[in-house]
Design a protein around this motif. Structure first.
Motif, PDB file in Angstrom:
ATOM      1  N   ALA A  74       0.808  -1.222   0.000  1.00  0.00           N
ATOM      2  CA  ALA A  74       0.000   0.000   0.000  1.00  0.00           C
ATOM      3  C   ALA A  74       0.838   1.267   0.000  1.00  0.00           C
ATOM      4  N   ASP A  75       2.123   1.179   0.300  1.00  0.00           N
ATOM      5  CA  ASP A  75       2.974   2.370   0.413  1.00  0.00           C
ATOM      6  C   ASP A  75       2.890   3.264  -0.825  1.00  0.00           C
ATOM      7  N   ALA A  76       2.925   2.659  -1.998  1.00  0.00           N
ATOM      8  CA  ALA A  76       2.924   3.447  -3.237  1.00  0.00           C
ATOM      9  C   ALA A  76       1.628   4.237  -3.378  1.00  0.00           C
ATOM     10  N   ARG A  77       0.527   3.654  -2.994  1.00  0.00           N
ATOM     11  CA  ARG A  77      -0.756   4.353  -3.088  1.00  0.00           C
ATOM     12  C   ARG A  77      -0.842   5.479  -2.065  1.00  0.00           C
ATOM     13  N   ILE A  78      -0.352   5.226  -0.867  1.00  0.00           N
ATOM     14  CA  ILE A  78      -0.370   6.257   0.177  1.00  0.00           C
ATOM     15  C   ILE A  78       0.486   7.439  -0.259  1.00  0.00           C
ATOM     16  N   LEU A  79       1.710   7.155  -0.696  1.00  0.00           N
ATOM     17  CA  LEU A  79       2.613   8.223  -1.118  1.00  0.00           C
ATOM     18  C   LEU A  79       2.134   8.881  -2.404  1.00  0.00           C
ATOM     19  N   GLY A  80       1.521   8.114  -3.287  1.00  0.00           N
ATOM     20  CA  GLY A  80       0.978   8.678  -4.524  1.00  0.00           C
ATOM     21  C   GLY A  80      -0.081   9.724  -4.247  1.00  0.00           C
ATOM     22  N   ARG A  81      -0.892   9.495  -3.239  1.00  0.00           N
ATOM     23  CA  ARG A  81      -1.939  10.463  -2.873  1.00  0.00           C
ATOM     24  C   ARG A  81      -1.347  11.758  -2.325  1.00  0.00           C
ATOM     25  N   LEU A  82      -0.155  11.681  -1.755  1.00  0.00           N
ATOM     26  CA  LEU A  82       0.503  12.868  -1.208  1.00  0.00           C
ATOM     27  C   LEU A  82       1.370  13.580  -2.237  1.00  0.00           C
ATOM     28  N   SER A  83       1.497  13.002  -3.423  1.00  0.00           N
ATOM     29  CA  SER A  83       2.413  13.533  -4.427  1.00  0.00           C
ATOM     30  C   SER A  83       1.669  14.255  -5.546  1.00  0.00           C
ATOM     31  N   ASP A  84       2.454  14.881  -6.419  1.00  0.00           N
ATOM     32  CA  ASP A  84       1.887  15.530  -7.601  1.00  0.00           C
ATOM     33  C   ASP A  84       1.586  14.511  -8.691  1.00  0.00           C
ATOM     34  N   GLY A  85       2.162  13.328  -8.581  1.00  0.00           N
ATOM     35  CA  GLY A  85       1.946  12.270  -9.557  1.00  0.00           C
ATOM     36  C   GLY A  85       2.986  11.191  -9.401  1.00  0.00           C
ATOM     37  N   VAL A  86       2.821  10.134 -10.176  1.00  0.00           N
ATOM     38  CA  VAL A  86       3.754   9.017 -10.111  1.00  0.00           C
ATOM     39  C   VAL A  86       4.369   8.752 -11.475  1.00  0.00           C
ATOM     40  N   VAL A  87       5.557   8.214 -11.441  1.00  0.00           N
ATOM     41  CA  VAL A  87       6.225   7.692 -12.632  1.00  0.00           C
ATOM     42  C   VAL A  87       6.330   6.194 -12.389  1.00  0.00           C
ATOM     43  N   MET A  88       5.678   5.417 -13.232  1.00  0.00           N
ATOM     44  CA  MET A  88       5.698   3.959 -13.062  1.00  0.00           C
ATOM     45  C   MET A  88       6.986   3.408 -13.658  1.00  0.00           C
ATOM     46  N   VAL A  89       7.619   2.498 -12.940  1.00  0.00           N
ATOM     47  CA  VAL A  89       8.790   1.788 -13.445  1.00  0.00           C
ATOM     48  C   VAL A  89       8.343   0.352 -13.690  1.00  0.00           C
ATOM     49  N   VAL A  90       8.489  -0.080 -14.944  1.00  0.00           N
ATOM     50  CA  VAL A  90       8.011  -1.399 -15.353  1.00  0.00           C
ATOM     51  C   VAL A  90       9.184  -2.193 -15.916  1.00  0.00           C
ATOM     52  N   ARG A  91       9.406  -3.372 -15.375  1.00  0.00           N
ATOM     53  CA  ARG A  91      10.451  -4.250 -15.882  1.00  0.00           C
ATOM     54  C   ARG A  91       9.925  -4.950 -17.134  1.00  0.00           C
ATOM     55  N   ALA A  92      10.702  -4.895 -18.198  1.00  0.00           N
ATOM     56  CA  ALA A  92      10.292  -5.462 -19.483  1.00  0.00           C
ATOM     57  C   ALA A  92      10.010  -6.956 -19.366  1.00  0.00           C
ATOM     58  N   ASN A  93       8.994  -7.381 -20.076  1.00  0.00           N
ATOM     59  CA  ASN A  93       8.635  -8.800 -20.213  1.00  0.00           C
ATOM     60  C   ASN A  93       8.309  -9.495 -18.897  1.00  0.00           C
ATOM     61  N   THR A  94       7.852  -8.737 -17.883  1.00  0.00           N
ATOM     62  CA  THR A  94       7.485  -9.379 -16.626  1.00  0.00           C
ATOM     63  C   THR A  94       6.023  -9.152 -16.267  1.00  0.00           C
ATOM     64  N   ARG A  95       5.365  -8.234 -16.924  1.00  0.00           N
ATOM     65  CA  ARG A  95       3.975  -7.925 -16.618  1.00  0.00           C
ATOM     66  C   ARG A  95       3.147  -7.990 -17.890  1.00  0.00           C
ATOM     67  N   SER A  96       1.950  -8.492 -17.746  1.00  0.00           N
ATOM     68  CA  SER A  96       1.036  -8.541 -18.885  1.00  0.00           C
ATOM     69  C   SER A  96       0.370  -7.179 -19.049  1.00  0.00           C
ATOM     70  N   GLN A  97      -0.230  -6.973 -20.199  1.00  0.00           N
ATOM     71  CA  GLN A  97      -0.978  -5.739 -20.424  1.00  0.00           C
ATOM     72  C   GLN A  97      -2.117  -5.619 -19.423  1.00  0.00           C
TER      73      GLN A  97
END
Length: 143
Positions: A74-97
């Motif tokens: 949940a940390d990312a969601r909590i901090l995301g709400r306190l921020s101006d926005g998020v930059v997602m970091v995605v590792r190639a070929n590890t997550r589906s669409q």
């Protein structure tokens, strides 16, 4: 988080240098994490953390906060709400669409702006590398 080892309202009373460390890059500082225990987990939900973040906003031009994966913690969601926005970091070929769409939907539901995406660990197929080389060579000859 370093605030754990100080008095609860230390964010407003101690100098930022007590928490923030300069780096060898001019103008770049970091706030290193400390040991994680039961008291540090409650810090994200405290008014002290919000005050500390507001203080950092006054003293720094940009604040980047590295968080664990959004769908696991949940940390990312909590901090995301306190921020101006998020930059997602995605590792190639590890997550589906579908997984990435689910993350974006969760952020949208939380009204968290996605400022961009970083793709890491991407390796170009050697066949594509050769094709790009021919493309580059063609335009270098005709420039």
């Amino acid at each position: 988080v370093l605030l754990r080892s100080h008095a609860p309202d230390a964010a407003n009373h101690l100098p930022l240098e007590s928490f923030v460390r300069p780096t060898s890059t001019p103008g770049l500082s970091v706030l290193p994490t400390g040991p994680v225990d039961s008291t540090s987990m409650t810090l994200l939900h405290s008014a002290d953390f919000y005050s500390f973040l507001q203080r950092c906003r006054r003293d720094f031009d940009f604040i980047l906060i590295d968080t664990p994966p959004l769908m696991l913690y949940a940390d990312a969601r909590i901090l995301g709400r306190l921020s101006d926005g998020v930059v997602m970091v995605v590792r190639a070929n590890t997550r589906s669409q579908e997984e990435l769409k689910a993350v974006c939907e969760r952020l949208r539901q939380d009204q968290i702006s996605v400022l961009g995406t970083i793709l890491n660990d991407w390796r170009m197929d050697p066949i594509q590398t050769r094709a790009y080389g021919r493309y580059r060579d063609h335009y270098q000859r005709h420039a």
